[in-house]
Design a protein around this motif. Structure first.
Motif, PDB file in Angstrom:
ATOM      1  N   GLU A  21      -1.119   4.921 -13.782  1.00 18.93           N
ATOM      2  CA  GLU A  21      -1.504   4.171 -12.587  1.00 18.93           C
ATOM      3  C   GLU A  21      -2.966   4.420 -12.218  1.00 18.93           C
TER       4      GLU A  21
ATOM      5  N   SER B  73      -1.685   4.208  -6.435  1.00 18.29           N
ATOM      6  CA  SER B  73      -0.905   2.978  -6.437  1.00 18.29           C
ATOM      7  C   SER B  73       0.225   3.108  -5.425  1.00 18.29           C
TER       8      SER B  73
ATOM      9  N   LYS C 202       3.081   2.322  -5.950  1.00 17.63           N
ATOM     10  CA  LYS C 202       4.306   2.572  -6.714  1.00 17.63           C
ATOM     11  C   LYS C 202       4.940   3.899  -6.308  1.00 17.63           C
TER      12      LYS C 202
END
Length: 261
Positions: free
Chosen positions: A171, A146, A148
């Protein structure tokens, strides 16, 4: 913004609308060759648009045209790119034209996608022997699993070591859920992996059931499953109960063996 299929050439459906009139080559005349400029095209997903170049080799006298279309062997049309088709026209003296394929961007990581583009139905020209088809590779620039953690991944090993393991696993599971076809397979594996546990429980309770109910002088009752206290499965019939018990015992074992195949 450049619309797909509208760069240097308009997708046209009929020869009459293009102004390209098919003609028969004169004896000894060699027709121009139309083909892609390269065998493989690479495009980043976040670029949004891929320009595909088609070249014309030869004297380039008169007009010529050829149809094109995307070919989707992996069923990724609508996910990684938009299907495109049309007709390209070469004017007198023109040796190159282009069309565009729209690339679809998403926020989830995915492996490199690939599709093909082909040329067909040439008018006043012939197709190249090999480059009448080209491949397109769509490279995903998202961070795995991800974006993120993209900033920490960019810091190298020191940053990666600071990523909390539970968040990383979360994730990754989120990626699996959003991946096409993976969610269904994951659920199937999780369900069938519990069949072996069910078989072990059934084997244990069958032993208890046989001792306390089936082979007892006076059939008692046992909690075969939590909250389910049973005596003879077929009331008053030990043989019928034994048959049902054998079926319940071997059915999970059969499912396990089929699953392992």
């Amino acid at each position: 913004a450049v619309a797909p299929g509208a760069l240097d050439a308009e997708p046209l459906l009929e020869h009459a609308s293009t102004g390209v009139v098919p003609r028969t080559p004169r004896p000894g005349e060699v027709q121009d060759v139309v083909q892609f400029s390269t065998r493989i095209h690479y495009v980043l997903e976040d670029e949004g648009l891929l320009e595909v170049s088609v070249i014309r080799l030869g004297p380039c006298r008169g007009s010529a045209s050829v149809k094109y279309e995307t070919v989707d062997p992996s069923s990724i049309a609508g996910l990684s790119f938009e299907s495109t088709s049309g007709r390209l026209e070469f004017r007198n003296g023109q040796d190159e034209t282009r069309f565009c394929v729209k690339i679809i961007q998403d926020d989830c990581w995915s492996p490199t996608a690939e599709f093909k583009v082909r040329l067909f139905e040439p008018v006043n020209c012939t197709l190249g022997l090999y480059l009448h088809t080209c491949r397109v590779k769509v490279i995903d620039g998202n961070c795995f699993p991800s974006d993120k953690f993209a900033e920490k991944v960019g810091q190298g090993p020191p940053g990666i070591e600071t990523i909390p393991a539970p968040q990383l696993i979360f994730e990754f599971c989120r990626l699996l859920i959003h991946s096409r076809g993976i969610l269904f397979r994951t659920v199937v594996i999780m369900v069938f992996d519990q069949v072996e546990t069910l078989y072990m429980w059934t084997a244990l309770m069958t032993t208890v059931y046989c001792a306390d109910v089936l082979f007892a002088k006076v059939p008692g009752s046992v909690d075969f499953f939590p909250g389910m206290r049973v005596s003879l499965l077929v009331p008053g019939d030990r043989q019928g109960t034994a048959r049902w018990l054998g079926f319940m015992y071997f059915c999970p074992l059969l499912i396990i063996q089929l699953w392992r195949i």
